[in-house]
Scaffold this active site. Structure first.
Site, PDB file in Angstrom:
ATOM      1  N   GLU A   1       0.854  -1.191   0.000  1.00 22.62           N
ATOM      2  CA  GLU A   1       0.000   0.000   0.000  1.00 22.62           C
ATOM      3  C   GLU A   1       0.891   1.243   0.000  1.00 22.62           C
ATOM      4  O   GLU A   1       1.916   1.276   0.665  1.00 22.62           O
ATOM      5  CB  GLU A   1      -0.887  -0.030   1.248  1.00 22.62           C
ATOM      6  CG  GLU A   1      -1.967   1.024   1.258  1.00 22.62           C
ATOM      7  CD  GLU A   1      -2.924   0.877   2.443  1.00 22.62           C
ATOM      8  OE1 GLU A   1      -3.580  -0.172   2.568  1.00 22.62           O
ATOM      9  OE2 GLU A   1      -2.977   1.805   3.268  1.00 22.62           O
TER      10      GLU A   1
ATOM     11  N   ASP B   1       0.324   5.377   0.532  1.00 23.96           N
ATOM     12  CA  ASP B   1      -0.756   6.256   1.007  1.00 23.96           C
ATOM     13  C   ASP B   1      -0.444   7.737   0.978  1.00 23.96           C
ATOM     14  O   ASP B   1       0.655   8.155   1.375  1.00 23.96           O
ATOM     15  CB  ASP B   1      -1.040   5.984   2.496  1.00 23.96           C
ATOM     16  CG  ASP B   1      -1.481   4.584   2.783  1.00 23.96           C
ATOM     17  OD1 ASP B   1      -2.114   3.975   1.922  1.00 23.96           O
ATOM     18  OD2 ASP B   1      -1.187   4.105   3.904  1.00 23.96           O
TER      19      ASP B   1
ATOM     20  N   GLU C   1      -2.794  10.561   3.017  1.00 26.12           N
ATOM     21  CA  GLU C   1      -3.994  10.798   3.809  1.00 26.12           C
ATOM     22  C   GLU C   1      -3.963  12.249   4.269  1.00 26.12           C
ATOM     23  O   GLU C   1      -2.896  12.753   4.632  1.00 26.12           O
ATOM     24  CB  GLU C   1      -4.059   9.859   5.017  1.00 26.12           C
ATOM     25  CG  GLU C   1      -4.319   8.418   4.612  1.00 26.12           C
ATOM     26  CD  GLU C   1      -4.465   7.483   5.799  1.00 26.12           C
ATOM     27  OE1 GLU C   1      -5.431   6.719   5.836  1.00 26.12           O
ATOM     28  OE2 GLU C   1      -3.602   7.526   6.697  1.00 26.12           O
TER      29      GLU C   1
ATOM     30  N   HIS D   1      -0.361  13.189   5.449  1.00 26.22           N
ATOM     31  CA  HIS D   1       0.196  12.009   6.096  1.00 26.22           C
ATOM     32  C   HIS D   1       0.563  11.006   4.991  1.00 26.22           C
ATOM     33  O   HIS D   1      -0.259  10.727   4.126  1.00 26.22           O
ATOM     34  CB  HIS D   1      -0.906  11.462   7.015  1.00 26.22           C
ATOM     35  CG  HIS D   1      -0.634  10.163   7.684  1.00 26.22           C
ATOM     36  ND1 HIS D   1      -0.262  10.067   9.001  1.00 26.22           N
ATOM     37  CD2 HIS D   1      -0.712   8.889   7.239  1.00 26.22           C
ATOM     38  CE1 HIS D   1      -0.122   8.801   9.345  1.00 26.22           C
ATOM     39  NE2 HIS D   1      -0.380   8.061   8.297  1.00 26.22           N
ATOM     40  N   THR D   2       1.795  10.500   5.002  1.00 24.78           N
ATOM     41  CA  THR D   2       2.183   9.494   3.994  1.00 24.78           C
ATOM     42  C   THR D   2       2.627   8.224   4.704  1.00 24.78           C
ATOM     43  O   THR D   2       3.132   8.263   5.830  1.00 24.78           O
ATOM     44  CB  THR D   2       3.362   9.986   3.122  1.00 24.78           C
ATOM     45  OG1 THR D   2       4.519  10.168   3.948  1.00 24.78           O
ATOM     46  CG2 THR D   2       3.034  11.300   2.426  1.00 24.78           C
TER      47      THR D   2
ATOM     48  N   GLU E   1       5.466   6.067   8.636  1.00 16.66           N
ATOM     49  CA  GLU E   1       4.774   7.335   8.405  1.00 16.66           C
ATOM     50  C   GLU E   1       5.725   8.525   8.329  1.00 16.66           C
ATOM     51  O   GLU E   1       6.671   8.620   9.110  1.00 16.66           O
ATOM     52  CB  GLU E   1       3.778   7.626   9.547  1.00 16.66           C
ATOM     53  CG  GLU E   1       2.666   6.608   9.709  1.00 16.66           C
ATOM     54  CD  GLU E   1       3.007   5.493  10.679  1.00 16.66           C
ATOM     55  OE1 GLU E   1       4.178   5.416  11.138  1.00 16.66           O
ATOM     56  OE2 GLU E   1       2.103   4.689  10.982  1.00 16.66           O
TER      57      GLU E   1
ATOM     58  N   GLY F   1      -4.054  14.295  17.262  1.00 12.58           N
ATOM     59  CA  GLY F   1      -3.986  12.967  17.853  1.00 12.58           C
ATOM     60  C   GLY F   1      -5.306  12.466  18.423  1.00 12.58           C
ATOM     61  O   GLY F   1      -5.315  11.559  19.249  1.00 12.58           O
TER      62      GLY F   1
HETATM   63  C1  LIG Z   1      -4.209  21.170  13.695  1.00  7.72           C
HETATM   64  O1  LIG Z   1      -3.755  22.342  14.300  1.00  7.72           O
HETATM   65  C2  LIG Z   1      -2.819  22.127  15.366  1.00  7.72           C
HETATM   66  C3  LIG Z   1      -2.543  23.471  15.991  1.00  7.72           C
HETATM   67  O2  LIG Z   1      -2.057  24.371  15.027  1.00  7.72           O
HETATM   68  C4  LIG Z   1      -1.571  21.476  14.805  1.00  7.72           C
HETATM   69  O3  LIG Z   1      -0.680  21.175  15.864  1.00  7.72           O
HETATM   70  C5  LIG Z   1      -1.924  20.177  14.061  1.00  7.72           C
HETATM   71  O4  LIG Z   1      -0.783  19.655  13.414  1.00  7.72           O
HETATM   72  C6  LIG Z   1      -2.993  20.487  13.020  1.00  7.72           C
HETATM   73  N1  LIG Z   1      -3.386  19.341  12.202  1.00  7.72           N
HETATM   74  C7  LIG Z   1      -3.939  18.212  12.684  1.00  7.72           C
HETATM   75  C8  LIG Z   1      -4.430  17.269  11.671  1.00  7.72           C
HETATM   76  O5  LIG Z   1      -4.045  17.953  13.858  1.00  7.72           O
END
Ligand SMILES: *[C@@H]1O[C@H](CO)[C@@H](O)[C@H](O)[C@H]1NC(C)=O
Ligand SMILES: *[C@@H]1O[C@H](CO)[C@@H](O)[C@H](O)[C@H]1NC(C)=O
Length: 291
Positions: free
Chosen positions: A100, A102, A104, A117-118, A129, A198
């Protein structure tokens, strides 16, 4: 060998090459909706993926490929896209031994950056990743996400800038995806248990329906016709353009572009993640040049 035989051999090779090197243009001809058909639409060269509280959605290519360039223009979910993930990827869908590759796209609350995201799985083994913040607003317009894959390397391109390379070091015992055809998949789903910060930021269903738009799918790639393709698609002929030396390594200009992206926008690299190392050992490809 006489001239006639030589000519026949040449014609034969040309016929094989013609047959397998392939341009799949237009989403409606080459893909079909495989999830969430009740609210998803393909028309001409456009695909709209929708996520609401009833379902996400997805589509896949009719054919499988082995090597070539798989190109898609994507305009990601605008506004508050936190918790959503849009994916564009290749997969052999062979359960425990799947290959695969990716892309994402992890959404965020309005004004906060997406994550590109790869990842790559080879014979079922993933956890490779690398993540980037985009250097543009990926929701304002369509951008070009292309996976280039040939016998010597896989390159992830964003608007023709290489952001990541995974090289073939099979002769040093490092697995490489070159024996299974892969189909192209795209989907939009609720991943708010992990996607945004996260998993801290959940989907806001008041912002639904979430819509990602895809356009201009181009598979300039080798048709997978079963195991016979393993050698046919890797065979060095002009028709198998991905085998040309030009594509065996990035040129200096492309390497410079990749360095710029990685120096400024890379936010995660499995090769630097000391919390994930196997018995204190980085995966072997992490010690090899990747370009
Ligand atoms: C969302 O925003 C936060 C704060 O700027 C950042 O740390 C994070 O990387 C961003 N993206 C995601 C998918 O969480
Ligand atoms: C998308 O990027 C690929 C890789 O750089 C390139 O070959 C292709 O021409 C681009 N397509 C468009 C429509 O810009």
């Amino acid at each position: 060998m006489g001239i006639l035989q030589a000519l026949l051999v040449a014609l034969f090779i040309a016929a094989i090459a013609f047959d397998q090197s392939f341009v799949d243009a237009s989403i409606s001809k080459s893909m079909y909706v495989n999830w969430g058909a009740q609210h998803t639409a393909i028309s001409g060269d456009d695909l709209q993926l929708v996520l609401d509280q009833t379902s996400g959605s997805g589509a896949q290519s009719k054919r499988a490929f082995l090597f070539g360039s798989l190109e898609m223009l994507i305009k990601l979910v605008p506004g508050n896209s936190a918790g959503t993930v849009t994916a564009y990827y290749l997969s052999s869908s062979t359960m425990n031994i799947r290959d695969e590759i990716d892309f994402e796209f992890l959404g965020n609350i309005s004004g906060q950056p997406y994550i590109i995201h790869t990842n790559i799985y080879i014979h079922g083994i993933g956890s490779k990743e690398q993540q980037f913040h985009p250097w543009f607003d990926p929701t304002a317009d369509f951008h070009n996400y292309t996976i280039h894959w040939n016998p010597t390397e896989v390159v992830w391109y964003v608007d023709s800038l290489p952001i990541r390379v995974f090289r073939n070091y099979e002769n040093e015992g490092i697995a490489y995806p070159n024996k299974q055809g892969m189909r192209v998949y795209t989907s939009l789903w609720n991943a708010d248990n992990w996607a945004t910060r996260g998993g801290l930021v959940k989907i806001d269903w008041n912002s639904a329906p979430f819509i990602a738009r895809l356009h201009n799918f181009r598979a300039r790639a080798c048709k997978w016709n079963g195991p016979v393709s393993i050698s046919q698609c890797a065979f060095k002929t002009p028709a198998n353009w991905w085998t040309s030396p030009t594509y065996s390594q990035l040129g200096y200009a492309k390497m410079g572009q990749m360095k710029w992206v990685r120096d400024h926008y890379m936010i995660y690299d499995y090769c630097r993640d000391t919390t994930k190392t196997l018995n204190g050992q980085m995966p072997p490809e992490c010690f090899k040049p990747q370009f």
